[in-house]
Design an enzyme around this catalytic site. Structure first.
Site, PDB file in Angstrom:
ATOM      1  N   HIS A 279       2.971 -93.836  43.310  1.00  0.00           N
ATOM      2  CA  HIS A 279       2.391 -93.636  44.637  1.00  0.00           C
ATOM      3  C   HIS A 279       2.090 -92.152  44.786  1.00  0.00           C
ATOM      4  O   HIS A 279       2.987 -91.313  44.745  1.00  0.00           O
ATOM      5  CB  HIS A 279       3.356 -94.093  45.735  1.00  0.00           C
ATOM      6  CG  HIS A 279       2.787 -93.946  47.119  1.00  0.00           C
ATOM      7  ND1 HIS A 279       2.142 -94.982  47.769  1.00  0.00           N
ATOM      8  CD2 HIS A 279       2.748 -92.878  47.970  1.00  0.00           C
ATOM      9  CE1 HIS A 279       1.732 -94.566  48.956  1.00  0.00           C
ATOM     10  NE2 HIS A 279       2.085 -93.288  49.102  1.00  0.00           N
ATOM     11  N   CYS A 280       0.822 -91.824  44.972  1.00  0.00           N
ATOM     12  CA  CYS A 280       0.398 -90.433  45.038  1.00  0.00           C
ATOM     13  C   CYS A 280       0.281 -90.008  46.505  1.00  0.00           C
ATOM     14  O   CYS A 280      -0.501 -90.584  47.268  1.00  0.00           O
ATOM     15  CB  CYS A 280      -0.946 -90.245  44.333  1.00  0.00           C
ATOM     16  SG  CYS A 280      -1.531 -88.534  44.358  1.00  0.00           S
TER      17      CYS A 280
END
Length: 426
Positions: A279-280
């Site tokens: 998850h960026c």
């Protein structure tokens, strides 16, 4: 009854531009934004009397403040995401202050990464999504481009073609970023899938949800059952011990489905994603099978554009020096405020570019070994992977088929979504 009917009638009336419905479902007004906050009153009273705050008080105060930060609008006051405000306000102020003196620039430019990392770990620990990093990245791009046009281009050392090239690189990066913000490959959660799971795996489903130890029983041999793969039910007649262990490993108790190979559940998005990488926070979304290519493309365009912009700026304010030498030694940088602001923004860009360059390097190495960030973390936790290249990459060996095959597999991601059988789930 009379009061309840009057309250419902009031709620049904249209909102004026300064009214809104708060998080408790009550009608409120912007003029009363500083009133009726018991948690804030209690916190101030405890602070004045030297008492410690009760658990959860700060979180409730923060939620109340975030709910009341609104602007007037036609159909009612619109809520503003409070995480968008700090980058828009603080970044220009801090950069202008840093341009006043060399020591101020050193202090601010070393403090900014520390503050950003602290906020990242804070939000990561609280498992919450935030638009702070996305807004910081986008506003940084816009503001750096504005400073470039206002302070660097008028000096006459940057040609028209160079400005067009830099602008095109910025546009291409934004296009790739918008593509990376789309569906990363969420696994569908449909009512039919839930019914199939409940009908096909009655005992297994109960065991997974009811015990942290997973599955404890096997369905009767020969009994017809089904298994959800990629959102579809696949029939089979027997469940061996190995298959049962696979269900235990890949069953997602949150999404109520069996994940296909390499899929994972994102605790921030609350969804399972095909070939989940990570998850960026910079795009406020997951990086998975459907948007991994666009994510790498956005990072690459950013690196090329940022390095090109830094080079053009240093050539302008530090004439006669190479960009690398000018970055560390530029005697005339603080001779006037325009040069000082440009030099400060160059250093800010260099810090951000170094961080993004590290992320891009790790991503390229992981692609070369056909491993995702999630798989690397799990391999480190279970002590099943090999550290290579000084620990920059973790080779699990499970999907590594050689450099060319690994890159061919990555370039074909998202082109087709083949239907996997139960044997494909590991």
């Amino acid at each position: 009854m009379g009061k309840g009917a009057a309250g419902r009638a009031a709620m049904e009336e249209p909102l004026c531009c300064c009214e809104y419905v708060d998080r408790r479902g009550e009608r409120n007004h912007l003029a009363a934004c500083c009133c009726d906050c018991q948690d804030l009153d209690e916190g101030c009273e405890r602070w004045l009397t030297g008492k410690s705050l009760s658990p959860g008080t700060l979180e409730r105060i923060a939620d109340t403040v975030a709910d009341r930060v609104r602007i007037p609008w036609f159909a009612g006051a619109v809520k503003i995401n409070i995480s968008l405000v700090p980058p828009l306000v603080l970044l220009p102020v801090l950069l202008h202050v840093a341009a006043l003196h060399f020591l101020l620039g050193l202090l601010i430019l070393t403090s900014l990464p520390v503050v950003v990392l602290w906020y990242y770990y804070l939000t990561h620990r609280r498992k919450e999504r935030t638009l702070f990093f996305l807004s910081l990245g986008l506003f940084s791009l816009g503001y750096m481009y504005y400073v470039f046009l206002q302070e660097v281009v008028p000096r006459g050392h940057v040609g028209y073609s160079q400005v067009v090239t830099l602008t095109c690189g910025l546009i291409l990066m934004l296009v790739a970023l918008s593509r990376a913000k789309k569906d990363p490959g969420y696994l569908p959660i449909l009512p039919s899938n839930k019914r199939a799971l409940h009908q096909g795996l009655p005992e297994c489903n109960k065991s997974v949800k009811g015990s942290s130890n997973g599955l404890h029983s096997v369905t009767t041999a020969g009994a017809a059952s089904s298994r959800a793969v990629n959102g579809e039910a696949k029939g089979y007649s027997r469940m061996s011990a190995e298959e049962l262990e696979g269900v235990k490993k890949d069953w997602c108790t949150k999404c109520q489905l069996v994940r296909p190979a390499r899929a994972g559940h994102c605790r921030l998005c609350g969804r399972c994603v095909r070939r989940l990488d990570h998850h960026c926070v910079w795009i406020n979304s997951c990086v998975g099978e459907q948007n991994h290519q666009a994510f790498i493309l956005a990072l690459s365009f950013f690196m090329l554009t940022a390095v090109y912009g830094i080079t053009l700026t240093l050539h302008t304010i530090c004439r006669g020096r190479t960009p690398f030498m000018a970055l560390f030694y530029c005697p005339g940088a603080y001779s006037d405020y325009s040069s000082a602001l440009s030099f400060t923004c160059v250093w800010y860009c260099a810090i951000v570019t170094a961080g993004m360059g590290y992320i891009l390097l790790i991503q390229l190495l992981n692609i070369s070994y056909n491993v995702t960030e999630r798989e690397a973390r799990l391999a480190l936790r279970d002590n099943t992977g090999r550290r290579l290249l000084g620990g920059l990459v973790i080779d699990t060996g499970q999907y590594n088929r050689g450099f060319l095959c690994n890159w061919g597999h990555f370039l074909s991601l998202g082109s087709s979504l083949p239907r996997r059988s139960a044997e494909d789930i590991v």
